[in-house]
Write a protein that holds these residues in place. Sequence first.
Motif, short mmCIF file in Angstrom:
data_model
loop_
_atom_site.label_atom_id
_atom_site.label_comp_id
_atom_site.label_asym_id
_atom_site.label_seq_id
_atom_site.Cartn_x
_atom_site.Cartn_y
_atom_site.Cartn_z
N VAL A 23 0.82 -1.21 0.00
CA VAL A 23 0.00 0.00 0.00
C VAL A 23 0.86 1.27 0.00
O VAL A 23 0.61 2.18 -0.79
N ASP A 24 1.86 1.34 0.86
CA ASP A 24 2.65 2.58 0.96
C ASP A 24 3.37 2.94 -0.34
O ASP A 24 3.29 4.08 -0.79
N PRO A 25 4.08 2.00 -0.99
CA PRO A 25 4.70 2.37 -2.27
C PRO A 25 3.67 2.70 -3.35
O PRO A 25 3.92 3.56 -4.19
N LEU A 26 2.52 2.04 -3.31
CA LEU A 26 1.47 2.35 -4.27
C LEU A 26 0.99 3.79 -4.09
O LEU A 26 0.86 4.54 -5.06
N ILE A 27 0.79 4.20 -2.86
CA ILE A 27 0.35 5.57 -2.59
C ILE A 27 1.42 6.57 -3.00
O ILE A 27 1.12 7.61 -3.61
N ALA A 28 2.69 6.27 -2.72
CA ALA A 28 3.78 7.16 -3.13
C ALA A 28 3.83 7.28 -4.65
O ALA A 28 4.03 8.38 -5.19
N SER A 78 -6.07 4.89 -7.06
CA SER A 78 -6.58 5.37 -5.78
C SER A 78 -7.66 4.43 -5.26
O SER A 78 -7.73 4.15 -4.06
N ALA A 79 -8.50 3.93 -6.16
CA ALA A 79 -9.53 2.97 -5.75
C ALA A 79 -8.89 1.68 -5.25
O ALA A 79 -9.32 1.10 -4.25
N ILE A 80 -7.85 1.24 -5.94
CA ILE A 80 -7.14 0.01 -5.52
C ILE A 80 -6.48 0.23 -4.18
O ILE A 80 -6.56 -0.63 -3.29
N ALA A 81 -5.81 1.36 -4.00
CA ALA A 81 -5.14 1.65 -2.72
C ALA A 81 -6.14 1.70 -1.58
O ALA A 81 -5.89 1.16 -0.50
N ALA A 82 -7.28 2.33 -1.81
CA ALA A 82 -8.30 2.40 -0.77
C ALA A 82 -8.81 1.01 -0.42
O ALA A 82 -9.02 0.69 0.76
N ALA A 83 -9.00 0.17 -1.43
CA ALA A 83 -9.47 -1.20 -1.18
C ALA A 83 -8.42 -1.99 -0.40
O ALA A 83 -8.76 -2.72 0.55
N LEU A 84 -7.16 -1.84 -0.75
CA LEU A 84 -6.10 -2.54 -0.02
C LEU A 84 -6.03 -2.06 1.43
O LEU A 84 -5.86 -2.87 2.34
N GLN A 85 -6.18 -0.76 1.64
CA GLN A 85 -6.17 -0.24 3.01
C GLN A 85 -7.34 -0.81 3.80
O GLN A 85 -7.18 -1.15 4.98
#
Length: 144
Positions: A23-28, A78-85
Amino acid sequence: MVEAVPDGGGGFEVTVEHLRKTVDPLIATLQVADRIWKDDGQIAAGVERCGSDPVTNGVRRFVHDWGHAMGVVVKQGSAIAAALQQVVANYELAELQAQQGLVPVPVGAVERISRDAGPTGPQNPLAPNPPATPPAATEPPAPK
């Protein structure tokens, strides 16, 4: 905690720690893509100094298309990152509940409780509902 993927899932395993590290590298990466998307004009700034209209136009078109693609990446990523979180949060909540003494239901307990409670509807959940019973005919109230 390791969750095995059911048969047919490729045989890989997912860990909460792996999800956290994803998640963190994806958000970065999405933050960088967002800057490219919003600042595509600044990226191409100064290209006109090259002195060649075909090169200038090609660079501007490329940077514009690249910025558009980054916009698509940002929106979907962003949708993927939110789902992973959310998945990580759900796993953490489940782990916390397990540590606090959440006891699994014994095998057969649900069936026994359901049987003791009696049937609440058709035995086959795919069976059609029984026809509604029309209300009993009653005499209309007498006029006063």
